[in-house]
Each structure stands twice: as C-alpha cells, then as structure tokens.
Design an enzyme around this catalytic site. Structure first.
Site, PDB file in Angstrom:
ATOM      1  N   ASP A 195      60.067-139.122 -24.470  1.00  0.00           N
ATOM      2  CA  ASP A 195      61.353-138.437 -24.590  1.00  0.00           C
ATOM      3  C   ASP A 195      61.973-138.107 -23.231  1.00  0.00           C
ATOM      4  O   ASP A 195      61.326-138.260 -22.179  1.00  0.00           O
ATOM      5  CB  ASP A 195      61.205-137.158 -25.443  1.00  0.00           C
TER       6      ASP A 195
ATOM      7  N   ASN B 223      55.634-125.408 -32.725  1.00  0.00           N
ATOM      8  CA  ASN B 223      56.212-125.560 -34.069  1.00  0.00           C
ATOM      9  C   ASN B 223      55.772-126.875 -34.724  1.00  0.00           C
ATOM     10  O   ASN B 223      56.319-127.261 -35.744  1.00  0.00           O
ATOM     11  CB  ASN B 223      57.752-125.490 -33.986  1.00  0.00           C
TER      12      ASN B 223
ATOM     13  N   HIS C 155      55.981-129.895 -33.400  1.00  0.00           N
ATOM     14  CA  HIS C 155      56.732-131.098 -33.025  1.00  0.00           C
ATOM     15  C   HIS C 155      55.858-132.081 -32.233  1.00  0.00           C
ATOM     16  O   HIS C 155      54.876-131.691 -31.610  1.00  0.00           O
ATOM     17  CB  HIS C 155      58.042-130.754 -32.286  1.00  0.00           C
TER      18      HIS C 155
ATOM     19  N   GLU D  61      61.447-132.532 -33.899  1.00  0.00           N
ATOM     20  CA  GLU D  61      61.293-131.145 -34.311  1.00  0.00           C
ATOM     21  C   GLU D  61      61.047-131.088 -35.827  1.00  0.00           C
ATOM     22  O   GLU D  61      61.265-132.086 -36.534  1.00  0.00           O
ATOM     23  CB  GLU D  61      62.573-130.367 -33.958  1.00  0.00           C
TER      24      GLU D  61
END
Ligand code: PGA
Length: 252
Positions: free
Chosen positions: A75, A144, A146, A151
């Site tokens: 990313d 979380n 991800h 996400e």
C-alpha cells in the site's frame, strides 16, 4: 469468490518480538534460497522493522542476495510524493530496498502521487499478474483487523484500489505526519489479490494486537475482520509473539 472450507490456520507463537522477526526473516530468506526469482508482497509499519533489519544483516553478513527477486508493496498513501518522509516509498528505501541488492527494476510500490489513481491501481494489479503472481505475501495486522489498507468491510473479492482509511488507522498513524494528520485515502492491494498469494505470513506483535489476532483466528470469517480471510487459505501462517497471542490463549 468461491467458498473454500475453513482450514485450521497454522499458528506459531514466538516468545518475543526478536524471535518473531528472525523467524519471519528466515521464511523470506528460505524462499529466496529455493526460488531466487520469487515474487514477494511486503508490508510496512512498525511490526516488520525487525524482519527487515534481520534481512539486511543476512545480506551484509552472509551475502543473501535479493537481486533476482521481485518485490511489491501492499500500500501507499494517496497524495504523497515518493520522497515524502512518511511515504511508504521512503520507509521501504530506508529500511530495506536501499540497504540490500534488490534490483530497482523489480521493486514496486504504488505511486500515491499520480493524477489518475484508478489507472495506477490497474497498472499495479496488472504488474503483479504479469510478474507471475505472488509467491510469498508478508502482512501486518491493524488493531481493527485490517491487512494492507483493507479496512473492516473491505470486500473479499477486492483488487488494488483507492480506499478511505478508517479513523482509527489515521489516529494510529498520525504521529508520522507533521501536524499529526494522516491522509484520508490510500492505494491498497485488495483482499482477493492478497488471498491469491501462494503463501501468506501474517506477523503480529504486542498486547495491542491480541484482540485483532483473536478476532481473526477465532471469530467468524467475515469482511468485518479482513485478516479472518486467511483462515480459508491453505498456506497461511499467523506468526505471533506471546503478547499478541494472549487473547487466543484465553479462548483456546
Ligand atoms: P504496525 O501496523 O505494524 O505499525 O502495527 C500494522 C498494520 O496496520 O497493518
């Protein structure tokens, strides 16, 4: 996506961050030794720093060569130039690519500075495919759940695309940015592309990852917890240290 039966995820619990980093580096080195032209998909973040440090040592000390391999990154923030201090181009250059003999023609990080991000995503996805697909994908995991910047809610069928970052992610990463504000968007390799990797290694270290690790390994396989998709992958391993394993050990 076709549904595969759940496989029992392979998990290795290491005593601490140092041994986790060494084990991850050995997995990358082992792949390189058996397949010098292997294709890697690699993460950024705090967690993999120890793995990169070990790989750089193996290069300097043992002559481990990266020259025949291809590297893709997971990313990059949208809107950052490659030489921005907080860009993942900079991170990778300073922590890995710039310190080993990786061939710059075979090093790929999504370009977050382009005027047409959609086109960049398509180009990037096609480049991975053209290279022959990913042999070994190394992932971190967000608090979380991800992976990359996929996400919670990211479709399991997704490809490389522009995404909006979760507020929690922006807060966690805010310290990397002057003024304490992380970009709102990023380019990330998608869940489907990650899943198509022939082998996947997810690294998690520290108590602040233990809930995410437990949700990924013990909860439902659900787009609400992107890392849970790894449970359908026959060659995925969760490589975690004792602190990150605390919650699964409670449930076990
Ligand atoms: P971290 O990030 O290694 O900095 O905790 C992991 C991630 O968000 O994927």
């Amino acid at each position: 996506m076709t549904r595969r039966p759940l496989t029992q995820p392979k998990v290795r619990v290491l005593p601490d961050y140092e041994s986790l980093s060494l084990t991850a580096a050995e997995a990358v080195a082992g792949k390189l030794r058996s397949e010098p032209e292997a294709i890697f998909l690699l993460p950024t973040g705090v967690t993999p720093l120890g793995m990169y440090r070990r790989l750089v040592e193996m290069h300097a000390r043992d002559g481990l060569s990266f020259a025949g391999a291809s590297f893709f990154n997971l990313d990059e923030y949208l809107g950052l130039d490659a030489d921005h201090l907080a860009s993942y181009h900079t991170y990778m250059r300073e922590n890995f690519y710039g310190l080993v003999d990786a061939d710059p023609r075979r090093v790929h990080v999504p370009d977050g500075s382009v005027s047409d991000p959609k086109e960049e995503c398509e180009r990037y996805e096609a480049a991975m495919k053209e290279a022959g697909g990913v042999d070994l994908c190394v992932l971190g995991i967000g608090r979380n759940g991800h992976v990359g910047f996929n996400e919670p809610g990211a479709p399991f069928g997704s490809r490389t695309r522009v995404v909006r970052l979760a507020e929690t992610t922006r807060r966690v990463n805010a310290g990397d940015f002057e003024g304490g504000r992380a970009p709102e968007k990023a380019i990330t390799v998608g869940m489907r592309t990650i899943f198509e990797s022939r082998e996947i290694l997810l690294l998690a270290s520290g108590a602040n990852k233990s809930q995410a690790v437990a949700a990924a390994m013990k909860g439902e396989v659900s787009e609400a917890v992107p890392a849970s998709l790894l449970r359908r992958h026959p060659e995925a391993t969760f490589l975690i240290d004792r602190e990150a394993a605390a919650s699964i050990e409670e449930v076990a």
